[in-house]
Every structure is written in C-alpha cells, then in structure tokens.
Enzyme design. Sequence first.
Site: not given
Length: 258
Positions: A44, A108, A142
């Site tokens: 990431e 995200k 994540c």
Amino acid sequence: MSQTLEIAAIQANLVWEDPAANRAYFDEKLAAIKKEVELIILPEMFATGFSMNPDGIADTGETLNWMRTKAAELKSAIAGSLMVKENDLHYNRFYFVTPGGFVTAYDKRHTFTLAGENKIYKNGTQQVFANYKGWKILLQVCYDLRFPVFARNTSNYDAAIYVANWPKKRVFAWDTLLKARAIENMCYCIGVNRMGLDGNNYEYNGFSGIYDSLGATLAFAKEKETTIYATLDKAHLDETRNQLNFLADRDKFTLDLQ
C-alpha cells in the site's frame, strides 16, 4: 486464459514521502526477480508510505506511468496502491496494471479513521475486480481486511489481493484475517505488507502471505525485506470448490455501498 498464475509479492521498506526514491528502490527490487512471473504485487502507498500529507507528493501520473513502463518491460502485471490527486481530491488508489498498459483502479473503501485517513482521502464506493489472463481478482487495501461483508464472494472471484501498511503491534490480526478471507470466500488470498519505520515512527514487520482456498500457506514472509513467490492453480481451485461447495450455502444479502 491461464490455468496457473505465477505471483511475486515484494515485502519492502519504504522511503517516507519520497516517490522518486521509492521508484528507484523498486527498480532494484524488480530487477532482482529472477524467475518468470505474471503478477508482481507491491505494498500500500508504495511510493510514499502511509502518509496523511499528500500535498505535493500525491501521484498525478508519474508513478502510474512508471508502473506501465515496468509492466511492459517485465511482461508482468504490477499491482499496488498510491496516494493519488484527481480533480482536487485525494484517493488511496489501488492500481492493477497489465503488460499491455490496461489499468484497473480501485479506491480504498474503508479509510482508516484511527489515523484520520477519512479526513484526507475520499473513499471508494464499489467492489472492483481486475480480470487478467482469465482470473477474476478482487482488489482490496489494508483496513478493508477487517470488513468481511465487503469482500464476500458473491461473484465467484478467484483471488483477493490486500496491499497494506499494517503495523507490527496488530500484525496477528493481519495474519489471521488473511487466512479467514481465503477460507470463507474459497479463494486464493494474497496479503502484501511493508517493513521498517515510517515517518510517524510506526513499525512494520511484514508477515506478507499467500494462501489457498482452504487457508493453507503457499508462501510466507517473516520479518525481513524479501520477495515471496507462489503459483495459483485454477484447476486446484475449481476442484476444491466442486468437492466442498460451501459457497452454495452462503447467505444472500444486498450490500449498501454509499
């Protein structure tokens, strides 16, 4: 269509808020890959580290173009997330770039409120899949890992990729949840984390892993900079799903993505 997919996952330290230095660093890491692979995965925000200071360093195309160039040179897809500026907004955007230059982008969904990511980066609202060599791959970043409903395999995807800056003090959760996502979704699950200290003095110790549809470990990286490799096998995946058709008993639901 490819019945197998050769994967390389690079677990590396990152230079804080310095895209040029990180591109040069990953030039070396990519050059060190000696076996033929079809997909290379980076962590990431691999060009900057997990920074809440995107002004002046968020990507406006330079690092994405670097990914395109490297994918073409290496004849391998390259995947990883970047801080991106677009239309005066910032995103934590996962790019999956094929050797032919086709780009799949996922913003995200679950921004990390504990670090204030939700105040800096606009979140995405859609599941996104990369379709590559006949493989359907879910892109995740994540904190998404903590939310299994968002990753629920209602569309028969083959693999899920999680790129992360997941700190050492909570790495047990990272390792456990990666296996859980593989098992509950009967898919391959690939998690790629970083190493080292960031500019906020948070420590990262890797624990990147690649797991099959029953949660068995295909590759695992301990606490060091390294590249791990695995072969994803469509025949094995299909055989497992046919023998143990757990997905047929999944609950039906509608996910409200706003």
